[in-house]
Design a protein around this motif. Structure first.
Motif: not given
Length: 377
Positions: A108, A275, A277, A289, A292, A297, A321
């Motif tokens: 990612s 993504p 939090r 990740f 995030p 991404r 995510i």
């Protein structure tokens, strides 16, 4: 949300049959660099990945996290083999599986102002290097047309937040998921109108699409969400909404084309999103990740359900995510959006609504046609 009770295709592709300890036979994905159960090579790759996160860790701490993730992944596979339902696995076991999926070639990557993050920072992702080099400009162009759905509460002094992703599909029109506007169990951002298939944005929120919400950006490219000319019914499996937007700042955004392809399969693909939090950022989450941080991404992967051109839903294994909801899914062989991402799970894979399912809705088509006279259903 789909029922993942018996759906473990994503991990079976990478690890083989549940609980197996031997290498995979023919018929499984041949591009993966490592096959079979979690092991020492996975731990080494995770340690290497931890060297490139924001975590301040010594060698012993990195090794400990890596070994713990590998152990949790092995436990998850054994429990699944013993009949445990996927949704009952512990969070740590799911993270262990995701960490290994990432190091076995499901990166990612952060989006920067001038391109995407260097793949060499992601051990195990080398198989994507040639593809990324060949299609780098097309990937970056698609990223430029994808935005964070940025929300500010106008009544209370909460910090603004990102509530999913959206992408420009026609001049003045963006696409996202219905549940981005109407999150299950959360505060809706809009109110449905009784006489139409649309909705009105609530004045208690200011919603903008930030097309430059990426790593270390110096750019400003924003649109304001005016209203919602189309949103699918709450019981419709096609989870989609169209947003009417007006330009606020920066250059105008070029729309992406929604594919009308009805034959031919999808090969390697990518999905773009932001993504979200998490409340507790553990070392394990950071390993998988990074941070995030809602910044843009792009994740690489492959379809899991064969000839998806004839399916209403695309199941893929690109790593996502929360916050990727509403993001576009594209394949490397074309520049058109093949599906709308809406849900993900480290076991079941990630799900997206195929373009063909979107085109079948007459009101959806009519809304697009009004925004772009060149379109016709």
């Amino acid at each position: 949300m789909p029922d993942a009770t018996n759906d473990t295709r994503r991990i079976q592709r990478v690890f083989g049959g549940l609980g197996e300890t031997t290498a995979l036979g023919p018929g499984h994905e041949s591009l993966l660099l490592r096959l079979g159960p979690p092991g020492e090579l996975d731990a080494q790759a995770i340690e290497h990945r931890l060297c490139h996160t924001a975590l301040t860790l010594n060698d012993v701490e990195r090794a400990g996290i890596a070994q713990r993730l590998v152990t949790q992944a092995r436990q998850a596979l054994l429990e699944l083999a013993g009949g445990t339902r996927p949704e009952l696995l512990q969070d740590g076991q799911r993270l262990g599986l995701e960490a290994i999926l990432q190091t076995r070639g499901r990166p990612s990557l952060r989006v920067l102002d001038d391109g995407i993050e260097d793949l060499r920072l992601h051990p195990g992702a080398e198989l994507w290097q040639a593809v990324a080099d060949l299609h780098q400009q097309a990937i970056f162009d698609a990223c430029q047309s994808t935005a964070a759905v940025h929300v500010r509460d106008t009544q209370f002094s909460y910090s603004p937040w990102v509530q999913g992703s959206a992408w420009m599909v026609a001049p003045g029109l963006a696409m996202t998921n219905r549940h981005v506007l109407f999150p299950p169990g959360g505060q809706p951002l809009a109110a449905r109108t009784a006489a139409t298939a649309g909705a009105q944005m609530l004045t208690s929120f200011e919603v903008t699409l930030d097309f430059a919400f990426q790593q270390a950006t110096t750019q400003d490219r924003r649109y304001r969400v005016v209203d919602v000319p189309f949103v699918s019914a709450i019981d419709d499996p096609v989870d989609v909404a169209l947003l009417r937007v007006e330009h606020v700042s920066g250059p105008r955004i070029a729309p992406l084309s929604l594919s009308r392809q009805t034959t031919g399969s999808i090969g390697q693909l990518y999905v773009i999103g932001h993504p979200g939090r998490v409340n507790v950022l553990s070392n394990e989450v950071n390993c998988v990740f990074g941070d995030p941080d809602e910044r843009k991404r792009v994740s690489f992967g492959q379809p899991l359900n064969g000839d998806v051109a004839d399916a209403d839903e695309l199941l893929h294994d690109a790593s996502t995510i929360g916050g990727f909801s509403g993001g576009p899914v594209l394949d490397f062989l074309g520049s058109e959006v093949r599906a709308l991402h809406y849900w993900g799970d480290p076991l079941a894979g990630n799900r997206a609504i195929a373009a063909r399912a979107l085109w079948r809705n007459a009101q959806f088509c009519a809304t697009l046609a009004c925004a772009d006279g060149a379109l016709a259903c």
